[in-house]
Design a protein around this motif. Sequence first.
Motif, PDB file in Angstrom:
ATOM      1  N   ARG A 135       0.860  -1.201   0.000  1.00 45.55           N
ATOM      2  CA  ARG A 135       0.000   0.000   0.000  1.00 45.55           C
ATOM      3  C   ARG A 135       0.887   1.239   0.000  1.00 45.55           C
ATOM      4  O   ARG A 135       1.614   1.486   0.954  1.00 45.55           O
ATOM      5  CB  ARG A 135      -0.880   0.013   1.261  1.00 45.55           C
ATOM      6  CG  ARG A 135      -1.745  -1.223   1.422  1.00 45.55           C
ATOM      7  CD  ARG A 135      -3.001  -1.088   0.625  1.00 45.55           C
ATOM      8  NE  ARG A 135      -3.958  -2.138   0.951  1.00 45.55           N
ATOM      9  CZ  ARG A 135      -4.873  -2.576   0.111  1.00 45.55           C
ATOM     10  NH1 ARG A 135      -4.953  -2.069  -1.097  1.00 45.55           N
ATOM     11  NH2 ARG A 135      -5.721  -3.518   0.472  1.00 45.55           N
ATOM     12  N   PHE A 136       0.789   1.997  -1.111  1.00 42.51           N
ATOM     13  CA  PHE A 136       1.624   3.196  -1.252  1.00 42.51           C
ATOM     14  C   PHE A 136       0.845   4.425  -0.796  1.00 42.51           C
ATOM     15  O   PHE A 136      -0.310   4.607  -1.184  1.00 42.51           O
ATOM     16  CB  PHE A 136       2.043   3.379  -2.710  1.00 42.51           C
ATOM     17  CG  PHE A 136       3.080   2.392  -3.160  1.00 42.51           C
ATOM     18  CD1 PHE A 136       4.422   2.725  -3.139  1.00 42.51           C
ATOM     19  CD2 PHE A 136       2.715   1.123  -3.582  1.00 42.51           C
ATOM     20  CE1 PHE A 136       5.380   1.806  -3.540  1.00 42.51           C
ATOM     21  CE2 PHE A 136       3.664   0.206  -3.984  1.00 42.51           C
ATOM     22  CZ  PHE A 136       4.997   0.548  -3.955  1.00 42.51           C
ATOM     23  N   SER A 137       1.500   5.262   0.004  1.00 37.62           N
ATOM     24  CA  SER A 137       0.806   6.481   0.447  1.00 37.62           C
ATOM     25  C   SER A 137       0.752   7.491  -0.710  1.00 37.62           C
ATOM     26  O   SER A 137      -0.209   8.223  -0.858  1.00 37.62           O
ATOM     27  CB  SER A 137       1.487   7.086   1.669  1.00 37.62           C
ATOM     28  OG  SER A 137       2.856   7.248   1.410  1.00 37.62           O
ATOM     29  N   HIS A 138       1.803   7.545  -1.522  1.00 36.63           N
ATOM     30  CA  HIS A 138       1.804   8.409  -2.727  1.00 36.63           C
ATOM     31  C   HIS A 138       2.267   7.553  -3.893  1.00 36.63           C
ATOM     32  O   HIS A 138       3.469   7.472  -4.161  1.00 36.63           O
ATOM     33  CB  HIS A 138       2.738   9.604  -2.546  1.00 36.63           C
ATOM     34  CG  HIS A 138       2.344  10.496  -1.418  1.00 36.63           C
ATOM     35  ND1 HIS A 138       1.256  11.326  -1.491  1.00 36.63           N
ATOM     36  CD2 HIS A 138       2.861  10.662  -0.185  1.00 36.63           C
ATOM     37  CE1 HIS A 138       1.134  11.976  -0.355  1.00 36.63           C
ATOM     38  NE2 HIS A 138       2.095  11.581   0.472  1.00 36.63           N
ATOM     39  N   PRO A 139       1.329   6.901  -4.576  1.00 41.17           N
ATOM     40  CA  PRO A 139       1.742   5.993  -5.651  1.00 41.17           C
ATOM     41  C   PRO A 139       2.547   6.709  -6.751  1.00 41.17           C
ATOM     42  O   PRO A 139       2.233   7.840  -7.106  1.00 41.17           O
ATOM     43  CB  PRO A 139       0.412   5.486  -6.218  1.00 41.17           C
ATOM     44  CG  PRO A 139      -0.598   5.771  -5.174  1.00 41.17           C
ATOM     45  CD  PRO A 139      -0.122   6.986  -4.450  1.00 41.17           C
ATOM     46  N   GLU A 140       3.573   6.072  -7.205  1.00 40.96           N
ATOM     47  CA  GLU A 140       4.379   6.612  -8.304  1.00 40.96           C
ATOM     48  C   GLU A 140       4.906   5.434  -9.118  1.00 40.96           C
ATOM     49  O   GLU A 140       5.025   4.319  -8.606  1.00 40.96           O
ATOM     50  CB  GLU A 140       5.542   7.455  -7.772  1.00 40.96           C
ATOM     51  CG  GLU A 140       6.525   6.698  -6.897  1.00 40.96           C
ATOM     52  CD  GLU A 140       7.730   7.541  -6.499  1.00 40.96           C
ATOM     53  OE1 GLU A 140       8.339   8.155  -7.379  1.00 40.96           O
ATOM     54  OE2 GLU A 140       8.055   7.552  -5.299  1.00 40.96           O
ATOM     55  N   PRO A 141       5.213   5.647 -10.389  1.00 42.62           N
ATOM     56  CA  PRO A 141       5.736   4.539 -11.198  1.00 42.62           C
ATOM     57  C   PRO A 141       7.066   4.035 -10.633  1.00 42.62           C
ATOM     58  O   PRO A 141       7.861   4.812 -10.103  1.00 42.62           O
ATOM     59  CB  PRO A 141       5.932   5.170 -12.578  1.00 42.62           C
ATOM     60  CG  PRO A 141       5.085   6.376 -12.588  1.00 42.62           C
ATOM     61  CD  PRO A 141       5.049   6.877 -11.185  1.00 42.62           C
ATOM     62  N   LEU A 142       7.282   2.746 -10.732  1.00 40.35           N
ATOM     63  CA  LEU A 142       8.508   2.140 -10.205  1.00 40.35           C
ATOM     64  C   LEU A 142       9.380   1.677 -11.363  1.00 40.35           C
ATOM     65  O   LEU A 142       8.882   1.353 -12.446  1.00 40.35           O
ATOM     66  CB  LEU A 142       8.161   0.946  -9.319  1.00 40.35           C
ATOM     67  CG  LEU A 142       7.254   1.239  -8.119  1.00 40.35           C
ATOM     68  CD1 LEU A 142       6.870  -0.051  -7.419  1.00 40.35           C
ATOM     69  CD2 LEU A 142       7.936   2.175  -7.135  1.00 40.35           C
ATOM     70  N   SER A 143      10.679   1.618 -11.094  1.00 39.77           N
ATOM     71  CA  SER A 143      11.581   1.115 -12.138  1.00 39.77           C
ATOM     72  C   SER A 143      11.798  -0.389 -11.970  1.00 39.77           C
ATOM     73  O   SER A 143      11.934  -1.112 -12.935  1.00 39.77           O
ATOM     74  CB  SER A 143      12.906   1.847 -12.104  1.00 39.77           C
ATOM     75  OG  SER A 143      13.542   1.639 -10.867  1.00 39.77           O
ATOM     76  N   ARG A 144      11.860  -0.863 -10.716  1.00 35.55           N
ATOM     77  CA  ARG A 144      11.993  -2.301 -10.475  1.00 35.55           C
ATOM     78  C   ARG A 144      11.587  -2.635  -9.053  1.00 35.55           C
ATOM     79  O   ARG A 144      11.414  -1.739  -8.217  1.00 35.55           O
ATOM     80  CB  ARG A 144      13.408  -2.780 -10.772  1.00 35.55           C
ATOM     81  CG  ARG A 144      14.500  -2.207  -9.886  1.00 35.55           C
ATOM     82  CD  ARG A 144      15.859  -2.557 -10.442  1.00 35.55           C
ATOM     83  NE  ARG A 144      16.918  -1.969  -9.668  1.00 35.55           N
ATOM     84  CZ  ARG A 144      17.703  -2.627  -8.830  1.00 35.55           C
ATOM     85  NH1 ARG A 144      17.516  -3.915  -8.609  1.00 35.55           N
ATOM     86  NH2 ARG A 144      18.667  -2.012  -8.184  1.00 35.55           N
ATOM     87  N   TRP A 145      11.516  -3.922  -8.772  1.00 38.23           N
ATOM     88  CA  TRP A 145      11.152  -4.383  -7.437  1.00 38.23           C
ATOM     89  C   TRP A 145      11.785  -5.747  -7.202  1.00 38.23           C
ATOM     90  O   TRP A 145      12.182  -6.437  -8.152  1.00 38.23           O
ATOM     91  CB  TRP A 145       9.627  -4.474  -7.279  1.00 38.23           C
ATOM     92  CG  TRP A 145       8.969  -5.324  -8.319  1.00 38.23           C
ATOM     93  CD1 TRP A 145       8.512  -4.919  -9.527  1.00 38.23           C
ATOM     94  CD2 TRP A 145       8.724  -6.735  -8.253  1.00 38.23           C
ATOM     95  NE1 TRP A 145       7.983  -5.975 -10.221  1.00 38.23           N
ATOM     96  CE2 TRP A 145       8.100  -7.103  -9.473  1.00 38.23           C
ATOM     97  CE3 TRP A 145       8.962  -7.719  -7.303  1.00 38.23           C
ATOM     98  CZ2 TRP A 145       7.712  -8.418  -9.744  1.00 38.23           C
ATOM     99  CZ3 TRP A 145       8.574  -9.026  -7.582  1.00 38.23           C
ATOM    100  CH2 TRP A 145       7.964  -9.363  -8.786  1.00 38.23           C
ATOM    101  N   SER A 146      11.888  -6.112  -5.922  1.00 36.12           N
ATOM    102  CA  SER A 146      12.391  -7.457  -5.611  1.00 36.12           C
ATOM    103  C   SER A 146      11.683  -7.953  -4.353  1.00 36.12           C
ATOM    104  O   SER A 146      11.286  -7.153  -3.500  1.00 36.12           O
ATOM    105  CB  SER A 146      13.903  -7.439  -5.391  1.00 36.12           C
ATOM    106  OG  SER A 146      14.200  -7.015  -4.088  1.00 36.12           O
ATOM    107  N   ILE A 147      11.526  -9.246  -4.295  1.00 34.18           N
ATOM    108  CA  ILE A 147      10.941  -9.835  -3.081  1.00 34.18           C
ATOM    109  C   ILE A 147      11.861 -10.955  -2.619  1.00 34.18           C
ATOM    110  O   ILE A 147      12.302 -11.790  -3.412  1.00 34.18           O
ATOM    111  CB  ILE A 147       9.488 -10.300  -3.331  1.00 34.18           C
ATOM    112  CG1 ILE A 147       8.838 -10.679  -2.013  1.00 34.18           C
ATOM    113  CG2 ILE A 147       9.387 -11.440  -4.311  1.00 34.18           C
ATOM    114  CD1 ILE A 147       7.341 -10.583  -2.055  1.00 34.18           C
TER     115      ILE A 147
END
Lengths: 488, 200
Positions: free
Chosen positions: A306-318
């Motif tokens: 849950r993002f408080s200020h959603p913005e586009p992301l470049s990448r993610w990891s889990i």
Amino acid sequence: MKGWLGRVIRVTSLFLLFAGTALAGRMALLPLADLSQGANSVNLPLTKVLFHELEKRGFEMVPEREVLSFLARHRIRWTGYIDEFNVLGMNREIGADLVLLGTVTQWGGIGDSVGMVLYLIKADGNRLVWSRTSAYSRWDVRHLLGLGDAKSINDLVPRVLDDLLATLPNGVRRFASALPLCDAGGGLVVPRYAKGGEVVTCSVKLRCMGEIPTSVYLKLGSGGSLIPMEKVGSRYVAKWKAPMEDGRYPVSLVLEWNHGSGRKREFFLSSYWVDNSPPRFALELKKGVLLGGKVVFRHHIVMLPRFSHPEPLSRWSIEIVDRKGGTVVDEHGEGNLPRVLVWRGQTSGGNLLNVGDFTITLRVWDRAGNVASASKQVLLRRAPPKVTVEALREGKRVEIRVDGNNGDVPLSYWRLVVRDKKGTLLKEVEGKGLPARLEIPANGDKEVMCTVEARDLLGNRVKMVNKTLKVVTMREKKEQKGKWVEEF
Amino acid sequence: MRSFKPFTWAFLVPLFLTLFACGKRLPVTYKSPLVGKTRVCKVAILPFSNESGYPMGGVLLYRVFLAEMVTKRGYQVVGEGDVRKVIIQQRSMPGQTPDYEFYKVLVESLGVDAVVTGRVIQMEEVRKGREIEPKVAFWLEVRDARNGKVIWNTYNRKRGGDYRKLMHFGVISTVTALARRMCDEVLRDWEREGLEGCEK
């Protein structure tokens, strides 16, 4: 008398000269794009017909070979549209004051139709000054007794052209673009999203007609600093440090021909953003059961960032690590996060895990490379509950003792059905917590049949049907030291 | 009480249906409640998406709409080539919804006040006996170029036979002519609702 004649001749010459320049605009006709043949097709036969029709109507046309040569020189492959640079280029190179381009929207088909759209662009100001659409099908051209009906779609072409050209304006002033022409092809600002102080690079390839500019600058922001660009191979390159303040910074290209001569052109090129703050988000878990402050699950768990200020992301990891620090899951992705992240208690290799305490860490990078992470602890409990049942004889009474658990996950339901050897129901009990004791009528049998079912809070379940249970006394129980205990 | 004869009913019922059983008037325009009269000078039209299955339907409607908008004379319409150049420079993917940044760049590089986007929902030519009946349906949106927000939204759906006046007169039998007529209707509707060009 002589002076009067001279004045008349001068005035007449001036008038003719003015009229000549006013109505002397040359028109270049681009090959017509043909949508009926696909995205990249042109219809050259119809272009020729249109060309001759325009000549017949008194338009001064740029010869076809000059137009085709221009298109080839500038590698223009699509003719349904043209940009400002090429319009001005046509003006400069082949003397076109007007550019007429068009599209054949329909040619044949089930309706035997001809459809066309024409646009006229004035080189002076690169303005669309006129346009017209026309279409006819054979069905539209029907007369009494079939006299004069269109036999084929070629018969529709004059009708369509008449309709299209009826309002085409003729005559514009001659125009010649004053400055040498230059356009930025493939202007690139890297990175588009930077952290404050990071080095930003801009690389531009110039398309020029005529004189090449002597100085090329970048202008950062409105009224911002000028950064000279260096020529590296066929490109112009400039580097600078991004300001520390967050925000959007426009980048304009300034071209100058002979410094101080006033011959200068400036146009917007691109923009870049400075972003120093990482994304803010919390990781929410669904489909698990909250026990002692930790989320416990059996089958799968859903992770919702849950993002408080959603913005586009470049990448993610889990990353999911077990209690010993061993990594069981390590997944990466480009771009935005998937809408839902689900973990089914498997390793990255696909092996099913049974039990364990794990820490899930989700990391995200925004477009400027600012990283943020959130972690949650989860417990995986997939093993069925352990249940023990024993039957003890005490005098004339027979007592059934049921006990069981599933580690740290409490039981939510159990059920016991006791029958004698003949199948007669002796007792049927159910409950929520264990241990439990219950009496059954003593009939002297040495054995009873038991069906036991137990389920924990997560839904892990054990069920044993018609298990034979020996009825023992306390003394026999001590002697057997547990051998007799039936464990499911 | 006087009762109607069957003949009278047979006449009255179709008449009633003809006069009152009409659907919603098309095109339908939805306006942002914050918008009153909107004055637009320079307009960029982004390529339309094609959801109809008609080959090149998006490009066809795009070019017809562009032509109609130029014909209106009130607007200064940016050419398709210049719009495509910005799209290529910004590496905006076809079918992808442009972001806020894209609109900022459009304003800065082309100086537009409004951006028109659209999608073709239906485009086909159907054989109906000996006739060919074209059918076209589309959505058009006018966006504020400063922020990309939709300020006008119009839906139009028509068949060639909708323009029949008497017998065969008025019937439109090509997709291009139908699209042209529908685009003209939309632009008239916008004008009626308060969208004004600035070159009048």
